[in-house]
Enzyme design. Structure first.
Site, short mmCIF file in Angstrom:
data_model
loop_
_atom_site.label_atom_id
_atom_site.label_comp_id
_atom_site.label_asym_id
_atom_site.label_seq_id
_atom_site.Cartn_x
_atom_site.Cartn_y
_atom_site.Cartn_z
N SER A 141 -4.75 -43.64 -34.76
CA SER A 141 -4.50 -42.30 -34.22
C SER A 141 -5.83 -41.68 -33.80
CB SER A 141 -3.85 -41.44 -35.32
OG SER A 141 -3.92 -40.07 -35.00
N TYR A 155 -4.74 -37.92 -43.74
CA TYR A 155 -4.06 -38.72 -42.71
C TYR A 155 -5.13 -39.37 -41.82
CZ TYR A 155 -1.30 -39.82 -38.54
OH TYR A 155 -0.73 -40.47 -37.47
P1 NAD Z 1 8.31 -40.59 -37.19
O1 NAD Z 1 8.07 -39.66 -38.33
O2 NAD Z 1 9.18 -40.15 -36.08
O3 NAD Z 1 8.84 -41.98 -37.71
C1 NAD Z 1 8.29 -42.63 -38.83
C2 NAD Z 1 9.31 -43.60 -39.37
O4 NAD Z 1 8.79 -44.21 -40.57
C3 NAD Z 1 10.62 -42.91 -39.76
O5 NAD Z 1 11.68 -43.67 -39.24
C4 NAD Z 1 10.58 -42.91 -41.27
O6 NAD Z 1 11.87 -42.96 -41.86
C5 NAD Z 1 9.79 -44.19 -41.55
N1 NAD Z 1 9.17 -44.18 -42.87
C6 NAD Z 1 8.55 -43.13 -43.49
N2 NAD Z 1 8.15 -43.48 -44.70
C7 NAD Z 1 8.50 -44.78 -44.86
C8 NAD Z 1 8.35 -45.71 -45.93
N3 NAD Z 1 7.74 -45.35 -47.07
N4 NAD Z 1 8.84 -46.96 -45.76
C9 NAD Z 1 9.46 -47.33 -44.61
N5 NAD Z 1 9.64 -46.48 -43.57
C10 NAD Z 1 9.15 -45.23 -43.70
O7 NAD Z 1 6.85 -40.95 -36.63
P2 NAD Z 1 6.42 -41.63 -35.26
O8 NAD Z 1 5.91 -40.57 -34.37
O9 NAD Z 1 7.51 -42.53 -34.76
O10 NAD Z 1 5.17 -42.45 -35.81
C11 NAD Z 1 5.11 -43.88 -35.82
C12 NAD Z 1 3.66 -44.27 -36.07
O11 NAD Z 1 2.83 -43.74 -35.02
C13 NAD Z 1 3.08 -43.73 -37.39
O12 NAD Z 1 2.26 -44.71 -37.98
C14 NAD Z 1 2.25 -42.53 -36.94
O13 NAD Z 1 1.20 -42.25 -37.83
C15 NAD Z 1 1.74 -43.04 -35.60
N6 NAD Z 1 1.33 -41.96 -34.68
C16 NAD Z 1 2.22 -41.07 -34.18
C17 NAD Z 1 1.79 -40.08 -33.32
C18 NAD Z 1 2.74 -39.08 -32.72
O14 NAD Z 1 2.27 -38.13 -32.03
N7 NAD Z 1 4.04 -39.17 -32.90
C19 NAD Z 1 0.44 -39.99 -32.97
C20 NAD Z 1 -0.47 -40.92 -33.50
C21 NAD Z 1 0.00 -41.92 -34.36
#
Ligand code: NAD
Length: 252
Positions: A141, A155
């Site tokens: 990220s 984070y």
């Molecule tokens: P999200 O919150 O929409 O989805 C995360 C998913 O992980 C959910 O389906 C949740 O149920 C699952 N999850 C949470 N805890 C868990 C656990 N202990 N075991 C198994 N599954 C678990 O988030 P997203 O936006 O889809 O993010 C996906 C990845 O991208 C993450 O690693 C996040 O840090 C990274 N990211 C997202 C963004 C953004 O802007 N959305 C930016 C940078 C990085």
């Protein structure tokens, strides 16, 4: 051994992970969707199957070392290999400033974003060795560089760890031709941002003004890059991080 490519996507019951599962499913992979919301997991997996994909749900918590190992070994043994591991699960885990941060909060955020990558990758290595142009794809990220927004310092710290473990795994596994890369999503419109979207939707929408391409990212924007990194077209790419942020890192 399965003649189809096999991909495990952690945290795939929603957000970016679900879109990655759909994309790899369309690409012809057997996709294993992991998650902790089991009803949703079964439902979305059934939707992928109804759309003609070879999709399966594996419910386990990526922070639970024993459960991760047991499930990944079970999947590896069932198919005889794993071709792609997408360590997508991750999140803020809440916000806390350092002065009042509990050790439990610290450990939970590190576990969700960093321990999970270690547990899943370690368990998958013996099966990735049997895969076809195998690779691991992690998620870092901007927060790994800018140390996160208010209350998201741990984070950011955990994602900086993901950046380093991506390179370390790439070095360690190069001998087996297992590639290890990361994507670094910018602001992607998913439930990750549910708190600000529900309390201050206008602020969330305004973030697009700071992005060179003038819009927030969509899960599809990330899924296409993950599909590429997993493919043979990326066979000479390892230890790399691809930013998917519409130029966000440079500002406007
Ligand atoms: P999200 O919150 O929409 O989805 C995360 C998913 O992980 C959910 O389906 C949740 O149920 C699952 N999850 C949470 N805890 C868990 C656990 N202990 N075991 C198994 N599954 C678990 O988030 P997203 O936006 O889809 O993010 C996906 C990845 O991208 C993450 O690693 C996040 O840090 C990274 N990211 C997202 C963004 C953004 O802007 N959305 C930016 C940078 C990085």
């Amino acid at each position: 051994m399965s003649d189809k490519r096999v991909a495990i996507i952690t945290g795939a019951t929603g957000g970016i992970g679900l879109e990655v599962a759909k994309r790899l499913g369309k690409d012809g992979y057997t996709v294993i969707l992991n998650g902790i919301s089991h009803d949703t997991g079964e439902k979305v997996t059934a939707e992928l199957v109804a759309a003609g994909m070879d999709a399966h749900y594996a419910g386990f918590d990526v922070t639970d070392e024993a459960a991760v190992t047991e499930n990944i070994v079970k999947i590896g043994e069932k198919y005889g290999k794993i071709d792609t591991l997408v360590n997508n699960a991750g999140g803020l885990g809440g916000r806390s400033r350092f002065e009042e941060m509990t050790t439990e909060f610290y450990r939970n955020v590190m576990a969700l974003n960093l321990d999970s990558v270690f547990f899943a990758s370690r368990a998958a290595i013996p099966f990735l060795k049997k895969g076809e142009h195998p690779s691991i794809i992690n998620y870092t990220s901007n927060a790994a560089w800018n140390a996160g927004g208010p209350g998201a310092g741990i984070y950011g710290t955990s994602k900086a760890g993901v950046h380093a473990i991506t390179r370390a795994l790439a070095k360690d596994l190069a001998e087996y031709k297992i590639r290890v890369n990361a994507v670094s999503p910018g602001t992607i419109d998913t439930p990750f941002h549910k708190q600000i979207k529900s309390t201050k939707p206008e602020v969330f929408a305004s973030w697009a003004n700071n992005i060179m391409l003038g819009r927030l990212g969509q899960p599809e924007d990330v899924a296409g890059v993950v599909s590429f990194l997993a493919s043979k077209d990326a066979a000479f790419i390892t230890a790399e991080t691809i930013q998917i942020g519409g130029g966000q890192a440079l500002g406007i």
